[in-house]
Design a protein around this motif. Structure first.
Motif, PDB file in Angstrom:
ATOM      1  N   UNK A 183       0.846  -1.208   0.000  1.00  0.00           N
ATOM      2  CA  UNK A 183       0.000   0.000   0.000  1.00  0.00           C
ATOM      3  C   UNK A 183       0.877   1.253   0.000  1.00  0.00           C
ATOM      4  N   UNK A 184       1.953   1.229   0.776  1.00  0.00           N
ATOM      5  CA  UNK A 184       2.892   2.354   0.817  1.00  0.00           C
ATOM      6  C   UNK A 184       3.454   2.638  -0.572  1.00  0.00           C
ATOM      7  N   UNK A 185       3.923   1.597  -1.260  1.00  0.00           N
ATOM      8  CA  UNK A 185       4.502   1.763  -2.587  1.00  0.00           C
ATOM      9  C   UNK A 185       3.431   2.122  -3.615  1.00  0.00           C
ATOM     10  N   UNK A 186       2.211   1.577  -3.446  1.00  0.00           N
ATOM     11  CA  UNK A 186       1.115   1.949  -4.342  1.00  0.00           C
ATOM     12  C   UNK A 186       0.801   3.439  -4.202  1.00  0.00           C
ATOM     13  N   UNK A 187       0.872   3.968  -2.978  1.00  0.00           N
ATOM     14  CA  UNK A 187       0.687   5.399  -2.774  1.00  0.00           C
ATOM     15  C   UNK A 187       1.754   6.210  -3.486  1.00  0.00           C
ATOM     16  N   UNK A 188       2.994   5.725  -3.447  1.00  0.00           N
ATOM     17  CA  UNK A 188       4.075   6.407  -4.165  1.00  0.00           C
ATOM     18  C   UNK A 188       3.827   6.392  -5.665  1.00  0.00           C
ATOM     19  N   UNK A 189       3.389   5.233  -6.190  1.00  0.00           N
ATOM     20  CA  UNK A 189       3.158   5.099  -7.625  1.00  0.00           C
ATOM     21  C   UNK A 189       2.010   5.989  -8.082  1.00  0.00           C
ATOM     22  N   UNK A 190       0.904   5.964  -7.333  1.00  0.00           N
ATOM     23  CA  UNK A 190      -0.296   6.693  -7.753  1.00  0.00           C
ATOM     24  C   UNK A 190      -0.161   8.192  -7.526  1.00  0.00           C
ATOM     25  N   UNK A 191       0.184   8.599  -6.310  1.00  0.00           N
ATOM     26  CA  UNK A 191       0.220  10.026  -5.994  1.00  0.00           C
ATOM     27  C   UNK A 191       1.408  10.728  -6.627  1.00  0.00           C
ATOM     28  N   UNK A 192       2.545  10.017  -6.719  1.00  0.00           N
ATOM     29  CA  UNK A 192       3.708  10.633  -7.334  1.00  0.00           C
ATOM     30  C   UNK A 192       3.441  11.012  -8.779  1.00  0.00           C
ATOM     31  N   UNK A 193       2.884  10.079  -9.543  1.00  0.00           N
ATOM     32  CA  UNK A 193       2.595  10.355 -10.942  1.00  0.00           C
ATOM     33  C   UNK A 193       1.407  11.296 -11.084  1.00  0.00           C
ATOM     34  N   UNK A 194       0.495  11.269 -10.118  1.00  0.00           N
ATOM     35  CA  UNK A 194      -0.625  12.213 -10.138  1.00  0.00           C
ATOM     36  C   UNK A 194      -0.127  13.647 -10.052  1.00  0.00           C
ATOM     37  N   UNK A 195       1.011  13.848  -9.398  1.00  0.00           N
ATOM     38  CA  UNK A 195       1.647  15.163  -9.363  1.00  0.00           C
ATOM     39  C   UNK A 195       2.308  15.475 -10.709  1.00  0.00           C
ATOM     40  N   UNK A 196       2.966  14.476 -11.298  1.00  0.00           N
ATOM     41  CA  UNK A 196       3.740  14.706 -12.513  1.00  0.00           C
ATOM     42  C   UNK A 196       2.875  15.025 -13.726  1.00  0.00           C
ATOM     43  N   UNK A 197       1.787  14.274 -13.895  1.00  0.00           N
ATOM     44  CA  UNK A 197       1.051  14.329 -15.159  1.00  0.00           C
ATOM     45  C   UNK A 197       0.513  15.725 -15.494  1.00  0.00           C
ATOM     46  N   UNK A 198      -0.227  16.401 -14.588  1.00  0.00           N
ATOM     47  CA  UNK A 198      -0.708  17.740 -14.959  1.00  0.00           C
ATOM     48  C   UNK A 198       0.426  18.734 -15.189  1.00  0.00           C
ATOM     49  N   UNK A 199       1.507  18.625 -14.393  1.00  0.00           N
ATOM     50  CA  UNK A 199       2.647  19.511 -14.604  1.00  0.00           C
ATOM     51  C   UNK A 199       3.296  19.249 -15.958  1.00  0.00           C
ATOM     52  N   UNK A 200       3.373  17.986 -16.351  1.00  0.00           N
ATOM     53  CA  UNK A 200       3.969  17.636 -17.639  1.00  0.00           C
ATOM     54  C   UNK A 200       3.176  18.255 -18.790  1.00  0.00           C
ATOM     55  N   UNK A 201       1.852  18.092 -18.742  1.00  0.00           N
ATOM     56  CA  UNK A 201       1.027  18.618 -19.828  1.00  0.00           C
ATOM     57  C   UNK A 201       1.085  20.141 -19.890  1.00  0.00           C
ATOM     58  N   UNK A 202       1.142  20.796 -18.733  1.00  0.00           N
ATOM     59  CA  UNK A 202       1.121  22.255 -18.733  1.00  0.00           C
ATOM     60  C   UNK A 202       2.488  22.858 -19.034  1.00  0.00           C
ATOM     61  N   UNK A 203       3.552  22.298 -18.452  1.00  0.00           N
ATOM     62  CA  UNK A 203       4.867  22.912 -18.578  1.00  0.00           C
ATOM     63  C   UNK A 203       5.615  22.448 -19.824  1.00  0.00           C
ATOM     64  N   UNK A 204       5.498  21.166 -20.172  1.00  0.00           N
ATOM     65  CA  UNK A 204       6.224  20.638 -21.327  1.00  0.00           C
ATOM     66  C   UNK A 204       5.426  20.816 -22.613  1.00  0.00           C
ATOM     67  N   UNK A 205       4.133  20.535 -22.539  1.00  0.00           N
ATOM     68  CA  UNK A 205       3.320  20.572 -23.752  1.00  0.00           C
ATOM     69  C   UNK A 205       2.482  21.844 -23.885  1.00  0.00           C
ATOM     70  N   UNK A 206       2.532  22.728 -22.862  1.00  0.00           N
ATOM     71  CA  UNK A 206       1.903  24.029 -22.963  1.00  0.00           C
ATOM     72  C   UNK A 206       0.387  24.007 -22.962  1.00  0.00           C
ATOM     73  N   UNK A 207      -0.226  23.018 -22.314  1.00  0.00           N
ATOM     74  CA  UNK A 207      -1.680  22.924 -22.294  1.00  0.00           C
ATOM     75  C   UNK A 207      -2.263  23.821 -21.207  1.00  0.00           C
TER      76      UNK A 207
END
Length: 397
Positions: A192-216
């Motif tokens: 569960x600890x590692x699942x939290x890292x996998x889910x929440x960590x990428x949940x932080x990355x994805x919107x930042x990636x689309x906005x900062x890298x792809x300019x959405x």
């Protein structure tokens, strides 16, 4: 009902906040309500089933997690762009009122536990301070700042004090640490600890990636994240049924492989990568995320007595929260480190920083293979009586 009232009060006060400090303080109050509500409802649902069809029960519990990635970014983007940030909190008010009415009419008043419990004044501050120190790591780029070291040392010291207290107190503590003598219980919480890292960590990355890298834009980013929520929705019901029939180990193992496959495209994607390719990757990744959390939660509850269920609900919530904070802090620190020295990073530099962070998310998934090997292989779907549960728990320990 008390937790809903606290959450309601926090939402109203957040909508009236006059500066960032007041908003943070009122969000703390709102979090207190949510922190009581989620493990309580989880405990009620598990106890109501009597140990039967836990996979389906976990599927029901996971519905908010499914709706969040689908509705949250889109509605948040619409409200932020068209209305005001205050509507993020206004929308909670009618929903909480409906929830209060449903709780008053639908949840029976059960008899309290026979075990005596004292108010735990060590555990919650310990975990909260530890989570705060982890979050500060991303702000200061590592462990070189006293603003990271001081709360980290305080959190670890309070955690050590809680462990000593929980093992020696005559009254039932917030979390029964003796349950960790069970290999299955320990492996489930590690997963569960590692699942939290996998889910929440990428949940932080994805919107930042689309906005900062792809300019959405904010709204367009929310729309682009919908495929992940759809993928989660598609597999929710049958993953729970599979966990009831065949146990957790194989499901989690295969889900980790698929999660890695759905994350890797982002580790190679550039500004010109087709959004359809990324949408397909999100769909695959979302379909696999159910297989990380639902079967692990089923495994954690197996063979426990009625009084032990509440401890498990609290344990799962603590490890998932700390894992999520830890994963987000690590990935944010990775991006900050990659961008250090670049006052105006180019799209290529930004993309490279996010590539490294997505590889970090893949590393979290690889690490999760270890506890997944210790999860249950099969599960009986019949109800577990109180005597049987106590016997199973004793044998595990």
């Amino acid at each position: 009902m008390f937790s809903l009232i606290v959450f309601f009060a926090g939402s109203v006060l957040c909508s009236l906040a006059w500066n960032p400090g007041s908003l943070i303080g009122f969000r703390l109050l709102q979090g207190v309500g949510a922190g009581i509500l989620i493990p309580t409802l989880q405990t009620v649902l598990v106890q109501t089933t009597g140990g039967r069809n836990l996979g389906r029960v976990m599927s029901i519990i996971s519905i908010p997690t499914l709706l969040g990635p689908i509705l949250g970014p889109v509605l948040g983007g619409i409200m932020t762009n068209a209305l005001s940030w205050r509507w993020i909190f206004y929308v909670n008010i009618p929903i909480t009122i409906i929830a209060l009415l449903l709780a008053w009419r639908g949840i029976p008043a059960a008899q309290p536990s026979t075990s005596k419990r004292s108010l735990d004044i060590i555990g919650p501050p310990a975990f909260a301070t530890l989570i705060y120190s982890i979050a500060q790591i991303s702000n200061y780029g590592g462990l070189n700042s006293s603003r990271v070291i001081v709360p980290l040392v305080a959190g670890l010291s309070l955690t050590a004090a809680f462990i000593i207290y929980a093992l020696h107190t005559k009254k039932a503590p917030l979390l029964d640490l003796r349950l960790f003598k069970s290999r299955l219980f320990s492996a489930s919480n590690a997963a569960v600890f590692l699942a939290g890292m996998i889910m929440n960590g990428t949940l932080l990355l994805l919107p930042l990636y689309y906005q900062q890298v792809r300019g959405e834009s904010v709204l367009h980013t929310g729309i682009l994240l919908i495929p992940q929520g759809i993928g989660m929705l598609l597999t929710r019901s049958w993953v729970g049924g599979l966990a009831d029939r065949m146990g957790s180990r194989i499901i989690v193992f295969m889900s980790l492989i698929v999660t890695i496959a759905g994350t890797l495209p982002f580790a190679f994607a550039g500004p010109a990568t087709s959004p359809l390719v990324l949408a397909g990757a999100l769909l695959v990744r979302g379909a696999a995320l159910n297989g990380l959390l639902i079967p692990v939660m089923v495994s954690a509850y197996e063979g426990l007595s009625k009084d032990q269920v509440s401890h498990t609900s609290i344990s799962i919530r603590i490890f998932q929260t700390i894992g999520g904070a830890f994963g987000a802090a690590i990935l944010a620190t990775v991006i900050g480190h990659q961008l250090s020295g670049h006052t105006a990073p180019t799209p290529e530099i930004l993309a490279g920083a996010f590539h490294t962070a997505f590889w970090g998310s893949v590393g979290f998934a690889v690490a999760a293979f270890i506890p997944s090997l210790l999860l249950s292989v099969h599960k009986k779907v019949t109800a577990v009586t109180e005597a049987q549960a106590n016997s199973i728990s004793t044998q595990k320990q």
